[in-house]
Design an enzyme around this catalytic site. Sequence first.
Site, PDB file in Angstrom:
ATOM      1  N   SER A   1       0.874  -1.020   0.252  1.00 40.90           N
ATOM      2  CA  SER A   1       0.469  -0.294  -0.065  1.00 40.90           C
ATOM      3  C   SER A   1       0.663   1.179  -0.018  1.00 40.90           C
ATOM      4  CB  SER A   1      -0.757  -0.023   0.924  1.00 40.90           C
ATOM      5  OG  SER A   1      -1.934   1.216   1.549  1.00 40.90           O
TER       6      SER A   1
ATOM      7  N   ASP B   1       0.095  10.932 -25.283  1.00 34.53           N
ATOM      8  CA  ASP B   1      -0.842  11.578 -26.178  1.00 34.53           C
ATOM      9  C   ASP B   1      -0.875  12.738 -26.785  1.00 34.53           C
ATOM     10  OD1 ASP B   1      -2.324   9.385 -25.357  1.00 34.53           O
ATOM     11  OD2 ASP B   1      -3.150   9.510 -23.588  1.00 34.53           O
TER      12      ASP B   1
ATOM     13  N   PHE C   1      -8.899   5.641 -14.571  1.00 34.03           N
ATOM     14  CA  PHE C   1      -7.966   5.299 -15.045  1.00 34.03           C
ATOM     15  C   PHE C   1      -7.417   5.377 -13.577  1.00 34.03           C
ATOM     16  CE2 PHE C   1      -3.702   7.064 -15.699  1.00 34.03           C
ATOM     17  CZ  PHE C   1      -2.844   5.798 -15.788  1.00 34.03           C
TER      18      PHE C   1
END
Length: 327
Positions: free
Chosen positions: A36, A257, A102
Amino acid sequence: MCIAVTGSIATDHLMVFPGRFAEQLIKEQLERVSLSFLADRLEVHRGGVAANITFGLGLLGLHPVLVGAAGLDFAEYGAWLRANGVDTSAVRVSDTLHTARFVCTTDQDQNQIATFYAGAMAEAPRIDLAGIIARTGRPALVLVGADDPAAMLRHTAAAHSLGVPVAADPSQQLARLDREQARQLADRARWLFTNEYEAALLVERTGWSELEILGRVGTWITTLGADGVSLARSGEPRLLIPAVPTDKIADPTGAGDAFRAGFLAGLSWKLLPEQAAQLGCVLATTVLESVGTQEYKLLAADLIARIDQTYGNDAARALEPQLARVS
């Protein structure tokens, strides 16, 4: 030049871990990882590869067509994209599912661990690209980006059957593709996009060598992070385009992108591939300097100055007439 971009539409949940992932991994326990990471920052932003690419194209004045599946929570996001020059009329909006999510954590070395929830993207295979083209007009290019694999295969087949050039950009979905699927997506692509890791994975997935892939595509564009971008064509020397430097990296998410948006815009302006890659690199660096994939702004003077500093005066002058329309 109209460009249709297919792929994911998502909401990004971006977190920052102030340590190093590598320091938390125990070599002898990698088969039983239970970790974690306490993040000290959370940003929620609009995202998805197709939405990100069309956003960049819209800022550059190209009015692209976004083709993808979104959820019943898409109204505000759709309005944002339309306000930034994107045609969202081809987006399929689910009646029951939420837009994809996402979730990504980045460490201080810019390494990332991410999870993607498909949500409404599961309905993407129902999208009829041929019908969209009949309604919106024949595009000069269809980019097939990361999406539900069945949708990616369907869009690729539809574009080829209509004789529309394809830019293949399988990216994150390569890991889910079998050999035949990977081959179908790459074969006959006018432009093939990967990063350096995905390039090696594409060779493994297709079972083709690099030379065999180059023999089946037009140009293979590989992004190399801080080392820039390579452009490869069968029988020609590989071109290496340096990255636009920066010392203000905020978050790497979306840089690839943005590169694609700049590159495709350059192609639409009839620039040489090398010049289009230079524009792509300057957009990628602009995104690196902001948190979120659609939070950046473009200023013509800034873009031209950075191209001049990195690639020289001739490169800046070649792009200046087109960038003059960017406010």
